[in-house]
Design a protein around this motif. Structure first.
Motif, PDB file in Angstrom:
ATOM      1  N   VAL A 145       0.799  -1.526  -0.082  1.00 26.97           N
ATOM      2  CA  VAL A 145       0.436  -0.013  -0.007  1.00 26.97           C
ATOM      3  C   VAL A 145       0.999   1.329   0.292  1.00 26.97           C
ATOM      4  O   VAL A 145       0.908   2.211   0.071  1.00 26.97           O
ATOM      5  CB  VAL A 145      -1.122   0.187   1.039  1.00 26.97           C
ATOM      6  N   ALA A 146       2.406   1.048   0.797  1.00 25.37           N
ATOM      7  CA  ALA A 146       3.004   2.457   0.410  1.00 25.37           C
ATOM      8  C   ALA A 146       4.728   1.830   0.166  1.00 25.37           C
ATOM      9  O   ALA A 146       5.038   0.512   0.481  1.00 25.37           O
ATOM     10  CB  ALA A 146       2.736   3.649   1.883  1.00 25.37           C
ATOM     11  N   LEU A 147       5.600   2.907  -0.151  1.00 22.77           N
ATOM     12  CA  LEU A 147       6.670   2.748  -0.328  1.00 22.77           C
ATOM     13  C   LEU A 147       7.269   3.873   0.052  1.00 22.77           C
ATOM     14  O   LEU A 147       6.738   4.680  -0.945  1.00 22.77           O
ATOM     15  CB  LEU A 147       6.907   2.127  -2.214  1.00 22.77           C
ATOM     16  N   ALA A 148       8.003   4.476   0.670  1.00 21.29           N
ATOM     17  CA  ALA A 148       8.633   5.461   1.629  1.00 21.29           C
ATOM     18  C   ALA A 148      10.440   5.006   0.674  1.00 21.29           C
ATOM     19  O   ALA A 148      10.723   3.522   0.671  1.00 21.29           O
ATOM     20  CB  ALA A 148       8.769   5.803   2.873  1.00 21.29           C
ATOM     21  N   VAL A 149      11.200   5.497   0.319  1.00 21.16           N
ATOM     22  CA  VAL A 149      12.167   5.860   0.051  1.00 21.16           C
ATOM     23  C   VAL A 149      12.927   7.172  -0.218  1.00 21.16           C
ATOM     24  O   VAL A 149      12.946   8.369  -0.275  1.00 21.16           O
ATOM     25  CB  VAL A 149      12.357   6.163  -1.860  1.00 21.16           C
ATOM     26  N   ALA A 150      14.109   6.942   0.514  1.00 19.96           N
ATOM     27  CA  ALA A 150      15.228   7.751   0.959  1.00 19.96           C
ATOM     28  C   ALA A 150      16.204   8.315   0.633  1.00 19.96           C
ATOM     29  O   ALA A 150      16.771   6.562   0.477  1.00 19.96           O
ATOM     30  CB  ALA A 150      14.809   7.934   2.681  1.00 19.96           C
ATOM     31  N   ALA A 151      17.541   9.166  -0.135  1.00 19.88           N
ATOM     32  CA  ALA A 151      18.695   9.042  -0.154  1.00 19.88           C
ATOM     33  C   ALA A 151      19.484  10.256   1.091  1.00 19.88           C
ATOM     34  O   ALA A 151      18.990  11.415   1.007  1.00 19.88           O
ATOM     35  CB  ALA A 151      18.643   8.872  -1.366  1.00 19.88           C
ATOM     36  N   GLU A 152      21.255   9.849   0.523  1.00 16.82           N
ATOM     37  CA  GLU A 152      21.671  11.304   0.930  1.00 16.82           C
ATOM     38  C   GLU A 152      21.858  12.022  -0.165  1.00 16.82           C
ATOM     39  O   GLU A 152      22.622  12.818  -0.596  1.00 16.82           O
ATOM     40  CB  GLU A 152      23.011  11.036   1.201  1.00 16.82           C
ATOM     41  N   VAL A 153      20.364  13.261  -0.157  1.00 16.15           N
ATOM     42  CA  VAL A 153      20.237  13.831  -1.239  1.00 16.15           C
ATOM     43  C   VAL A 153      19.835  15.081  -0.382  1.00 16.15           C
ATOM     44  O   VAL A 153      18.637  15.255   0.832  1.00 16.15           O
ATOM     45  CB  VAL A 153      20.186  13.857  -2.162  1.00 16.15           C
ATOM     46  N   GLU A 154      19.964  16.786  -0.563  1.00 16.05           N
ATOM     47  CA  GLU A 154      18.772  17.643  -0.128  1.00 16.05           C
ATOM     48  C   GLU A 154      17.327  17.505  -0.833  1.00 16.05           C
ATOM     49  O   GLU A 154      16.727  18.212   0.066  1.00 16.05           O
ATOM     50  CB  GLU A 154      19.685  19.010  -1.042  1.00 16.05           C
ATOM     51  N   GLU A 155      17.244  17.044  -1.813  1.00 15.63           N
ATOM     52  CA  GLU A 155      15.608  17.316  -2.501  1.00 15.63           C
ATOM     53  C   GLU A 155      15.309  15.857  -2.789  1.00 15.63           C
ATOM     54  O   GLU A 155      15.759  14.836  -2.363  1.00 15.63           O
ATOM     55  CB  GLU A 155      15.587  17.853  -3.584  1.00 15.63           C
ATOM     56  N   PRO A 156      13.588  15.224  -2.024  1.00 11.55           N
ATOM     57  CA  PRO A 156      13.839  14.335  -2.813  1.00 11.55           C
ATOM     58  C   PRO A 156      13.545  13.555  -3.233  1.00 11.55           C
ATOM     59  O   PRO A 156      14.038  13.968  -4.794  1.00 11.55           O
ATOM     60  CB  PRO A 156      12.092  14.206  -2.609  1.00 11.55           C
ATOM     61  N   VAL A 157      14.696  12.571  -3.113  1.00 12.19           N
ATOM     62  CA  VAL A 157      15.133  11.254  -4.290  1.00 12.19           C
ATOM     63  C   VAL A 157      13.939  10.269  -5.144  1.00 12.19           C
ATOM     64  O   VAL A 157      13.231  10.726  -5.153  1.00 12.19           O
ATOM     65  CB  VAL A 157      15.988   9.786  -3.593  1.00 12.19           C
ATOM     66  N   SER A 158      14.535  10.280  -6.123  1.00  9.80           N
ATOM     67  CA  SER A 158      13.454   9.909  -7.221  1.00  9.80           C
ATOM     68  C   SER A 158      14.041   8.182  -7.931  1.00  9.80           C
ATOM     69  O   SER A 158      15.519   8.530  -7.866  1.00  9.80           O
ATOM     70  CB  SER A 158      13.821  11.112  -8.485  1.00  9.80           C
ATOM     71  N   PRO A 159      12.915   7.382  -8.022  1.00  8.35           N
ATOM     72  CA  PRO A 159      13.654   6.285  -8.125  1.00  8.35           C
ATOM     73  C   PRO A 159      14.053   5.891  -9.684  1.00  8.35           C
ATOM     74  O   PRO A 159      14.262   6.897 -10.483  1.00  8.35           O
ATOM     75  CB  PRO A 159      12.925   4.651  -7.964  1.00  8.35           C
ATOM     76  N   CYS A 160      15.395   4.781  -9.687  1.00  6.04           N
ATOM     77  CA  CYS A 160      16.331   5.089 -11.085  1.00  6.04           C
ATOM     78  C   CYS A 160      14.627   4.632 -12.246  1.00  6.04           C
ATOM     79  O   CYS A 160      13.785   3.636 -11.299  1.00  6.04           O
ATOM     80  CB  CYS A 160      17.195   4.210 -11.070  1.00  6.04           C
ATOM     81  N   GLY A 161      14.793   4.276 -13.694  1.00  8.54           N
ATOM     82  CA  GLY A 161      14.373   3.351 -14.113  1.00  8.54           C
ATOM     83  C   GLY A 161      13.656   1.980 -13.873  1.00  8.54           C
ATOM     84  O   GLY A 161      12.616   1.925 -13.850  1.00  8.54           O
ATOM     85  N   ALA A 162      14.727   1.045 -13.650  1.00  7.33           N
ATOM     86  CA  ALA A 162      14.411  -0.389 -13.598  1.00  7.33           C
ATOM     87  C   ALA A 162      13.751  -0.467 -11.972  1.00  7.33           C
ATOM     88  O   ALA A 162      12.680  -1.148 -11.955  1.00  7.33           O
ATOM     89  CB  ALA A 162      15.895  -0.788 -12.817  1.00  7.33           C
ATOM     90  N   CYS A 163      13.796   0.786 -10.791  1.00 10.08           N
ATOM     91  CA  CYS A 163      13.059   0.303 -10.022  1.00 10.08           C
ATOM     92  C   CYS A 163      11.821   0.839 -10.339  1.00 10.08           C
ATOM     93  O   CYS A 163      10.771   0.296  -9.073  1.00 10.08           O
ATOM     94  CB  CYS A 163      13.314   1.401  -8.695  1.00 10.08           C
ATOM     95  N   ARG A 164      11.562   1.513 -11.085  1.00 12.72           N
ATOM     96  CA  ARG A 164       9.856   2.193 -11.715  1.00 12.72           C
ATOM     97  C   ARG A 164       9.021   1.341 -12.394  1.00 12.72           C
ATOM     98  O   ARG A 164       8.385   1.224 -11.742  1.00 12.72           O
ATOM     99  CB  ARG A 164       9.979   3.814 -12.746  1.00 12.72           C
ATOM    100  N   GLN A 165       9.759   0.135 -12.534  1.00 12.31           N
ATOM    101  CA  GLN A 165       9.506  -0.395 -13.918  1.00 12.31           C
ATOM    102  C   GLN A 165       8.608  -1.844 -12.485  1.00 12.31           C
ATOM    103  O   GLN A 165       7.820  -2.012 -12.522  1.00 12.31           O
ATOM    104  CB  GLN A 165       9.980  -1.746 -14.630  1.00 12.31           C
ATOM    105  N   VAL A 166       9.595  -1.649 -11.291  1.00 17.52           N
ATOM    106  CA  VAL A 166       9.213  -2.643 -10.388  1.00 17.52           C
ATOM    107  C   VAL A 166       8.540  -2.462  -9.400  1.00 17.52           C
ATOM    108  O   VAL A 166       7.615  -3.149  -8.708  1.00 17.52           O
ATOM    109  CB  VAL A 166      10.982  -3.254  -9.915  1.00 17.52           C
ATOM    110  N   ILE A 167       8.404  -0.956  -8.967  1.00 20.74           N
ATOM    111  CA  ILE A 167       7.624  -1.033  -8.492  1.00 20.74           C
ATOM    112  C   ILE A 167       6.083  -0.747  -8.816  1.00 20.74           C
ATOM    113  O   ILE A 167       4.556  -1.285  -8.883  1.00 20.74           O
ATOM    114  CB  ILE A 167       8.024   0.819  -8.429  1.00 20.74           C
TER     115      ILE A 167
END
Length: 128
Positions: free
Chosen positions: A72-94
């Protein structure tokens, strides 16, 4: 109700377990199943770069490997200043494994978040 703040906190905590000797780019994720089960993941790199796996896929694969199919939900975090964006492969899997989920993208400490959907992340995604 989805506790987005808690999921982001878990994703941020999962970042600390990342194995990133090459990119030094830590990413963490937390998938929430409809029954309340939570599955965290972090990115794990490999000297053969193609064998690297992203945090989002680790979290989703852990959920699926435990029989949880209703994400129902997926949270993603990375060591960046702005919200991180998933890579293309992850977008397909999500899109395939969590197609109806709320996707919460965060920066390194959860102070900046963005909510989206798998369809917004990957319009016209591949489906059989």
């Amino acid at each position: 109700m989805i506790d987005e703040k808690r999921l982001v906190e878990k994703a941020v905590a999962a970042m600390k377990n990342a194995y990133v000797p090459y990119s030094r780019f830590r990413v963490g994720a937390c998938a929430l199943a409809s029954d309340g089960s939570e599955f965290t993941g972090c990115n794990i790199e490999n000297a053969s770069y193609g064998l690297t796996i992203c945090a989002e896929r680790v979290a989703l694969y852990k959920a699926y490997s435990e029989g949880k199919r209703d994400i129902v939900a997926l949270a993603v975090a990375a060591e960046v200043e702005e919200p991180v964006s998933p890579c293309g492969a992850c977008r397909q899997v999500i899109l395939e494994l969590a197609g109806n989920a709320v996707v919460i993208l965060s920066n390194r400490d959860g102070s900046r978040v963005m909510r989206t959907t798998p369809g917004e992340l990957l319009p016209y995604g591949f489906k059989l």
